[in-house]
Design an enzyme around this catalytic site. Sequence first.
Site, PDB file in Angstrom:
ATOM      1  N   ASP A  10      -1.162 -17.650  25.236  1.00 43.49           N
ATOM      2  CA  ASP A  10      -1.361 -17.105  26.570  1.00 43.49           C
ATOM      3  C   ASP A  10      -0.880 -18.199  27.524  1.00 43.49           C
ATOM      4  O   ASP A  10      -0.747 -19.359  27.129  1.00 43.49           O
ATOM      5  CB  ASP A  10      -2.862 -16.811  26.752  1.00 43.49           C
ATOM      6  CG  ASP A  10      -3.196 -16.401  28.161  1.00 43.49           C
ATOM      7  OD1 ASP A  10      -2.482 -15.549  28.716  1.00 43.49           O
ATOM      8  OD2 ASP A  10      -4.174 -16.943  28.729  1.00 43.49           O
ATOM      9  N   LEU A  11      -0.585 -17.843  28.772  1.00 47.00           N
ATOM     10  CA  LEU A  11      -0.059 -18.846  29.711  1.00 47.00           C
ATOM     11  C   LEU A  11      -1.139 -19.360  30.670  1.00 47.00           C
ATOM     12  O   LEU A  11      -1.535 -20.531  30.615  1.00 47.00           O
ATOM     13  CB  LEU A  11       1.106 -18.223  30.501  1.00 47.00           C
ATOM     14  CG  LEU A  11       1.751 -19.105  31.567  1.00 47.00           C
ATOM     15  CD1 LEU A  11       2.409 -20.327  30.952  1.00 47.00           C
ATOM     16  CD2 LEU A  11       2.798 -18.295  32.350  1.00 47.00           C
ATOM     17  N   ASP A  12      -1.628 -18.441  31.526  1.00 42.32           N
ATOM     18  CA  ASP A  12      -2.577 -18.836  32.567  1.00 42.32           C
ATOM     19  C   ASP A  12      -3.908 -19.245  31.943  1.00 42.32           C
ATOM     20  O   ASP A  12      -4.543 -18.450  31.255  1.00 42.32           O
ATOM     21  CB  ASP A  12      -2.789 -17.673  33.547  1.00 42.32           C
ATOM     22  CG  ASP A  12      -1.503 -17.284  34.268  1.00 42.32           C
ATOM     23  OD1 ASP A  12      -0.832 -18.183  34.797  1.00 42.32           O
ATOM     24  OD2 ASP A  12      -1.165 -16.086  34.291  1.00 42.32           O
ATOM     25  N   THR A  18      -3.409 -21.877  36.557  1.00 43.36           N
ATOM     26  CA  THR A  18      -2.905 -21.136  37.720  1.00 43.36           C
ATOM     27  C   THR A  18      -4.034 -20.399  38.437  1.00 43.36           C
ATOM     28  O   THR A  18      -3.821 -19.874  39.526  1.00 43.36           O
ATOM     29  CB  THR A  18      -1.852 -20.106  37.288  1.00 43.36           C
ATOM     30  OG1 THR A  18      -2.343 -19.474  36.113  1.00 43.36           O
ATOM     31  CG2 THR A  18      -0.507 -20.726  37.032  1.00 43.36           C
ATOM     32  N   LYS A  46      -9.664 -13.305  35.344  1.00 42.71           N
ATOM     33  CA  LYS A  46      -8.929 -14.040  34.306  1.00 42.71           C
ATOM     34  C   LYS A  46      -8.462 -13.107  33.196  1.00 42.71           C
ATOM     35  O   LYS A  46      -9.271 -12.364  32.629  1.00 42.71           O
ATOM     36  CB  LYS A  46      -9.783 -15.169  33.737  1.00 42.71           C
ATOM     37  CG  LYS A  46      -9.886 -16.324  34.700  1.00 42.71           C
ATOM     38  CD  LYS A  46     -10.493 -17.561  34.061  1.00 42.71           C
ATOM     39  CE  LYS A  46     -10.528 -18.684  35.089  1.00 42.71           C
ATOM     40  NZ  LYS A  46     -11.365 -19.785  34.658  1.00 42.71           N
ATOM     41  N   LYS A  77      -0.079 -10.283  48.097  1.00 41.17           N
ATOM     42  CA  LYS A  77      -0.809 -11.330  47.360  1.00 41.17           C
ATOM     43  C   LYS A  77       0.170 -12.126  46.510  1.00 41.17           C
ATOM     44  O   LYS A  77       0.114 -13.362  46.440  1.00 41.17           O
ATOM     45  CB  LYS A  77      -1.907 -10.691  46.499  1.00 41.17           C
ATOM     46  CG  LYS A  77      -2.712 -11.683  45.671  1.00 41.17           C
ATOM     47  CD  LYS A  77      -2.148 -11.851  44.288  1.00 41.17           C
ATOM     48  CE  LYS A  77      -2.798 -12.986  43.529  1.00 41.17           C
ATOM     49  NZ  LYS A  77      -2.208 -13.158  42.200  1.00 41.17           N
ATOM     50  N   SER A 115       1.782 -13.287  27.531  1.00 45.11           N
ATOM     51  CA  SER A 115       1.074 -13.367  28.818  1.00 45.11           C
ATOM     52  C   SER A 115       1.118 -12.051  29.578  1.00 45.11           C
ATOM     53  O   SER A 115       2.113 -11.329  29.517  1.00 45.11           O
ATOM     54  CB  SER A 115       1.736 -14.463  29.668  1.00 45.11           C
ATOM     55  OG  SER A 115       1.307 -14.393  31.005  1.00 45.11           O
ATOM     56  N   ALA A 116       0.047 -11.786  30.330  1.00 44.95           N
ATOM     57  CA  ALA A 116      -0.003 -10.588  31.170  1.00 44.95           C
ATOM     58  C   ALA A 116       0.783 -10.776  32.463  1.00 44.95           C
ATOM     59  O   ALA A 116       1.047  -9.813  33.182  1.00 44.95           O
ATOM     60  CB  ALA A 116      -1.456 -10.272  31.519  1.00 44.95           C
ATOM     61  N   LYS A 146      -4.180  -6.426  27.776  1.00 44.10           N
ATOM     62  CA  LYS A 146      -5.195  -6.957  26.868  1.00 44.10           C
ATOM     63  C   LYS A 146      -6.528  -6.326  27.258  1.00 44.10           C
ATOM     64  O   LYS A 146      -6.768  -6.185  28.448  1.00 44.10           O
ATOM     65  CB  LYS A 146      -5.292  -8.489  27.006  1.00 44.10           C
ATOM     66  CG  LYS A 146      -3.987  -9.216  26.679  1.00 44.10           C
ATOM     67  CD  LYS A 146      -4.083 -10.695  27.078  1.00 44.10           C
ATOM     68  CE  LYS A 146      -2.726 -11.372  26.947  1.00 44.10           C
ATOM     69  NZ  LYS A 146      -2.708 -12.775  27.401  1.00 44.10           N
ATOM     70  N   GLU A 170      -5.985 -18.419  23.409  1.00 38.67           N
ATOM     71  CA  GLU A 170      -6.428 -17.621  24.556  1.00 38.67           C
ATOM     72  C   GLU A 170      -7.627 -18.236  25.269  1.00 38.67           C
ATOM     73  O   GLU A 170      -8.498 -18.804  24.638  1.00 38.67           O
ATOM     74  CB  GLU A 170      -6.866 -16.238  24.073  1.00 38.67           C
ATOM     75  CG  GLU A 170      -5.893 -15.124  24.330  1.00 38.67           C
ATOM     76  CD  GLU A 170      -5.677 -14.780  25.798  1.00 38.67           C
ATOM     77  OE1 GLU A 170      -6.427 -15.243  26.665  1.00 38.67           O
ATOM     78  OE2 GLU A 170      -4.723 -14.034  26.061  1.00 38.67           O
ATOM     79  N   ASP A 171      -7.672 -18.065  26.607  1.00 38.16           N
ATOM     80  CA  ASP A 171      -8.833 -18.542  27.371  1.00 38.16           C
ATOM     81  C   ASP A 171      -9.691 -17.389  27.882  1.00 38.16           C
ATOM     82  O   ASP A 171     -10.730 -17.629  28.489  1.00 38.16           O
ATOM     83  CB  ASP A 171      -8.398 -19.386  28.579  1.00 38.16           C
ATOM     84  CG  ASP A 171      -7.734 -18.543  29.643  1.00 38.16           C
ATOM     85  OD1 ASP A 171      -6.833 -17.750  29.296  1.00 38.16           O
ATOM     86  OD2 ASP A 171      -8.115 -18.656  30.818  1.00 38.16           O
TER      87      ASP A 171
END
Length: 218
Positions: A10-12, A18, A46, A77, A115-116, A146, A170-171
Amino acid sequence: MGAISACIFDLDGVVVDTAKYHYIAWKSLANGLGFDFTEEDNERLKGVSRMRSLEILMEIGGVDLDEETQLKLAAKKNEEYLEYILKMTPDEILPGVKDFFEDLKAKGIKIALGSASKNAMTILNQLELTPYFDAIVDGTHVSKAKPDPEVFLKGAELLGYDPENCVVFEDAEAGIEAAINGGMRCVGIGSPEVLNKANFVVPGFEGFSFEKMESGLK
Ligand code: BG6
Ligand code: MG
């Protein structure tokens, strides 16, 4: 479970923090709509897609907006979010991530992104991490969010490996469920209380290695 051939990240919140930039941009949108948005509220976003994030924000503020307005606000945004993202440098890569990537490369393990985010390519380029990835799947490639496993299954498919040979990092709870739903093992990045469905949890990548991953998964 089979041998480990690939790691899907996952990225963020895993490679880079981020969430703080998402928070500033969502908060200014909420304030513009006349209500407050706290850091605690931000936790709920998140791993959640951009449009679903806006829905949650509307719920928090008790506002109802038509679809056209929602699309306009989400774009607004994102414009503000991008201002921060475009100032990011490789210094913001979370501690230990690059060393772990190097370790995986040295062991012949493939690396993919799952990543989403629709901004994933911009972020990876800002961090100068793109060359590490053998496959990239982001929010522009998937239709199901997800905990649906689509994003990770696509990554595994692009790399040419079965889910049982892939490990996801994953976080977010939804991301861990996505990995499990896809038949993959999963390492949680964060706190074990929140990420209790992961095979095991580490606070971050500092001092982490392929060996530690293997022994943690046993
Ligand atoms: C996820 C983040 O990775 O991407 C979420 O955890 C975010 O907070 C989602 O909403 C979508 O990101 P973007 O960049 O497409 O707005
Ligand atoms: Mg995340």
